[in-house]
Write an enzyme that holds these catalytic residues in place. Structure first.
Site, PDB file in Angstrom:
ATOM      1  CD  GLU A   1      -2.891   1.006   2.384  1.00 43.38           C
ATOM      2  OE1 GLU A   1      -3.643   1.956   2.607  1.00 43.38           O
ATOM      3  OE2 GLU A   1      -2.877  -0.032   3.069  1.00 43.38           O
ATOM      4  CG  ASP A   2       1.602   3.045   3.124  1.00 42.36           C
ATOM      5  OD1 ASP A   2       0.679   3.475   2.427  1.00 42.36           O
ATOM      6  OD2 ASP A   2       1.504   2.876   4.352  1.00 42.36           O
TER       7      ASP A   2
ATOM      8  CG  ASP B   1      -3.117  -1.870  10.566  1.00 44.41           C
ATOM      9  OD1 ASP B   1      -2.057  -1.263  10.779  1.00 44.41           O
ATOM     10  OD2 ASP B   1      -3.966  -1.475   9.726  1.00 44.41           O
TER      11      ASP B   1
END
Length: 824
Positions: A166-167, A230
């Protein structure tokens, strides 16, 4: 700001950052500790545009080598402590070798857990969190939560790698190649939905992320467990976020993630998420309650030790413990959110909360549980109605325990939970207990406990509307439950407040669809009858019975609602197709006789292209549903000249033809393509702006109010306030989502006000002067004199927003002679 080194990727992964290596996904550039401004990596911004609650990973440069070195030592310590935790319950996971490229022949000397850590650290190199800490501290923090839950190796790998896709520029193919398909599947499940249109609202984007998360559990429930870990770590570091984001994330956690942990039976994690959310949502209440709890700590500690000592002595004197003679008695203080909820629910002060401390008695076996309960009741007076047996009747998530509330030492009420060690493990970790590292995997008994989750996934798959999905989750995941038996003795759990009809659909959809009533404990009842704990319910059916729209008023569970709506939608579709076929047949007979059928069939492809439909069935449905008129279809087949010569249409039909042929038509979803008649309305239908629209004259919706649309026959979409009675009476198939367009200017529209006033000279003039002084025009006034010396005025004022009408109403209420002001 504490920063890492310049960005780099794992060995063998080429860098594609180029000159845009420093990413900062925020609205304005922010200087680093050295005063340098970071620039946006536009590619990564696009990949992350769906994440409205982003925890702000940033790329930044740092020349302070000493600071970077200190950070590196801190990160290594975090990983070392993680290995220590894992080694205590799963030593093999610490030494499991990494298979390079996923090939068993390429076994290396590097443990796969260390390789995942080094891989994630390299991928996140140069990224910082909002707190200034290196970003890798977050995956490590999540891995620590996963280790606290004692989850298996794939879960640990997922925790370390979950943000790389995602990052960073790491892809799922990279994960699959280096760590295997299972790790890639789990990381994909935890990763947020990509490529969500920017025009979607925050609620729509988050709904899609929730939807993906729930559906991912159809492959592996560990996706949920890592996602909860998370969220737990993000909540622990939430104080570094701006206040508005704190509140939004905390509310999301309170409304979805904490109840989800509860439904999964993860009570320790649920309590932590609730307390942290409470802290950020209601900081004043949290701090005040925290001071009170801390202020009474010494006294509570003494009382806790006294009760633990008394209970331990009583159990040992009675020989309670089990075959191994094991006994553990503990006390604990309830969470602040739990205490606050009880105070507000019962409207009491902190000093009146009698069960701030709870006690647990843990023994070896089930027989010892009941023996311990008997010992407690023989020494302390039980409170009537406060004994619950979740051992004989476990909760759907597997929770088992005996609960009792008794009058303890010093006359204080205390709650006591009695359970075995295995029950305690499940009570603390919930569903996670079944994914703890253990030989042989999960059992058939475990699978039965997950049945509710599989059922939820099936219901989610039936939902295409993101908002409806979130409503389903909130309604169905987390209610209090009642336990009901079939005549054969099978046990079913339902949400409290469920009806006989809910129970019928719970057992089987066919049973629910044909339900005409039931026998509850041998007595005949209607489908509306609410079931209670311990009821035995026999469903009565009839072959010709079918679901009714009014049934929706008598069901509570999402499964029943979904099945009823699905049947009604299917029936409505069938009726629309039948009506559409009749209309088109009458149409071609009217204009061309029997020859018209051949022309209709020959022009089918043209009709589908013109009206943007898939096939003839969709065309017939649109006709029968009122989205198209038969005249607009006949015009496309035979031409407008041939239609006009027939000459027997009424005024409404001509208006419909003009609307639906000159300005395009409503497509099968009820959306208009090219009309100018929606301009100035400020309404989006779906994500379309130029839609043929009307506003309901009864409720007169204004910008700032929650609204829905109803597709009308030939006249576009009518917009209603959500509480409008006409919306409540509308067919569900005709209701579409609409929302206010924040970028559009709003044209003033007439809105009625109901004003009760004194029947005195000058009152009307004062009202008129007050309204016009605010820059608001008056469209119409209707006065009526009442017998009691009062007057009733109906005013029509021209406004565009809720704020404007409330301003008008507030000023009118301040005028002399005005009794009340309201909207109809």
């Amino acid at each position: 700001m504490v920063c890492g080194k310049a960005p780099s990727l794992p060995p063998g992964k080429s860098s594609s950052f180029g000159s845009k290596a420093f990413w900062f996904p925020m609205s304005q550039p922010v200087p680093t500790a050295q005063g340098e401004f970071v620039a946006v990596d536009e590619t990564m911004m696009a990949r992350n545009s769906s994440d409205a609650a982003n925890y702000d990973a940033i790329y930044c440069k740092c020349d302070n080598i000493a600071t970077a070195g200190a950070s590196g030592a801190m990160i290594d310590d975090l990983f070392t402590s993680l290995l220590h935790k894992v080694r205590l319950y799963n030593p093999q996971a610490v030494v499991e070798p990494w298979l390079a490229s996923g090939n068993e022949t390429n076994q290396t000397n590097v443990p796969i857990l260390r390789h995942a850590y080094e891989y994630a650290r390299a991928a996140h190199e140069g990224q910082c969190r909002r707190s200034g800490e290196p970003y890798i501290t977050h995956p490590l923090g999540v891995a620590h939560v996963v280790a606290d839950l004692k989850l298996d190796l794939p879960s640990l790998l997922t925790a370390l790698l979950h943000d790389t896709v995602e990052d960073t520029h790491v892809t799922l193919d990279d994960i699959s190649r280096d760590f295997g398909d299972l790790a890639a599947q789990l990381v994909d499940g935890v990763t947020k939905v990509g490529k969500i249109p920017r025009t979607w609202s925050y609620e729509e984007r988050q709904s899609e992320n929730y939807r993906k998360l729930i559906l991912s559990t159809s492959r592996d429930v560990r996706v949920l467990l890592v996602k909860l870990a998370d969220r737990a770590h993000n909540m622990r570091t939430l104080e570094h976020m701006p206040v508005d984001k704190r509140r939004r994330i905390a509310r999301e956690t309170m409304e979805l993630y904490a109840p989800l942990a509860h439904r999964l039976g993860m009570y320790a994690l649920k309590s932590e998420l609730e307390d942290m959310s409470f802290k950020f949502l209601h900081p004043d209440r949290f701090q005040a309650l925290d001071r009170k709890v801390r202020g009474s700590t010494a006294e509570r500690k003494r009382y806790e030790e006294e009760v633990v000592g008394v209970l331990t002595s009583q159990m040992r004197d009675a020989g309670v413990g089990g075959k191994n003679g094991t006994l553990l008695v503990t006390g604990r203080t309830k969470g602040l959110h739990s205490i606050d909820s009880k105070m507000r629910r019962q409207a009491i002060e902190f000093d009146e909360v009698r069960d701030v401390i709870g006690f647990r008695i843990i023994v070896d076996d089930v027989a010892s549980c009941y023996q311990a309960l008997g010992v407690v009741h023989s020494h302390f007076k039980p409170v009537p109605g406060k004994i619950k047996d979740y051992v004989a009747l476990p909760k759907p998530n597997g929770y088992q325990s005996l609960h009792t509330t008794v009058v303890g030492p010093n006359g204080k009420q205390i709650e006591i939970q009695i359970r075995t060690r295995e029950m305690h493990e499940i009570a603390e970790a919930g569903i996670a207990a079944h994914w703890m590292y253990k030989q042989g995997g999960t059992s058939a008994k475990d699978g039965a406990r997950f049945a509710w989750l599989r059922e939820l996934v099936q219901e989610v798959r039936r939902q295409s509307d993101p908002k409806e999905f979130v409503k389903l989750v909130k309604e169905d995941l987390f209610p209090r439950e009642v336990f009901v038996f079939t005549p054969n003795g099978d046990l079913h759990a339902l949400a409290r407040g469920s009806s006989v009809l809910d129970f019928a659909f719970k057992v089987h959809s066919h049973l629910g669809s044909h339900c005409v009533g039931a026998k509850v404990n041998g007595k005949l009842v209607s489908i509306r009858h609410l079931v209670e704990n311990g009821d035995t319910v026999e469903i009565l059916t009839r072959g010709d019975q079918t679901p009714k729209r009014e049934w929706l008023k008598h069901v509570r569970t999402s499964k029943a609602k979904t099945r009823i709506r699905s049947w009604l939608k299917r029936r409505e579709r069938e009726r629309s197709i039948t009506a559409g076929r009749k209309m088109v047949e009458e149409g071609w007979l009217k204009y061309r006789g029997e020859d018209g059928k051949k022309e209709y069939q020959r022009k089918m492809s043209h009709l589908l292209t013109t009206f943007k439909l898939k096939d003839e069935t969709d065309l017939l449905r649109a006709l029968g549903h009122g989205q198209l008129t038969v005249e607009s279809v006949m015009t496309e087949i035979f031409g407008s000249a041939a239609i006009k010569t027939h000459g027997n249409r009424n005024k409404r039909e001509k208006e419909d033809e003009f609307v639906l042929t000159k300005q395009s038509t409503l497509n099968v979803n009820g959306y208009h393509e090219t009309s100018d008649m929606g301009k100035g309305s400020g309404i989006l239908v779906g994500r379309e702006r130029n839609i043929l629209l009307r506003f309901c004259k009864n409720c007169s919706p204004l910008k700032g109010e929650r609204v829905k649309g109803v597709v009308t026959k030939g006249l576009g979409v009518k917009v209603h306030r959500e509480e409008c009675r006409y919306l409540q009476e509308a067919n569900d198939d005709r209701i579409v989502d609409v929302r206010w367009d924040d970028t559009a200017s709003i044209s003033p529209r007439p809105v009625r006000l109901h004003v009760m006033c004194e029947d005195a000279p000058g009152v009307l003039a004062n009202m008129s002067r007050t309204i016009t002084s605010l820059g608001v025009n008056i469209g119409n006034v209707n006065l009526r004199r009442l017998r009691n010396g009062k007057g009733l005025a109906w005013l029509e004022v021209m406004v565009g927003t809720l704020e404007e009408i409330e301003m008008v109403m507030d000023h009118l209420r301040k005028e002399d002679g005005i009794i009340s002001v309201s909207r109809p």
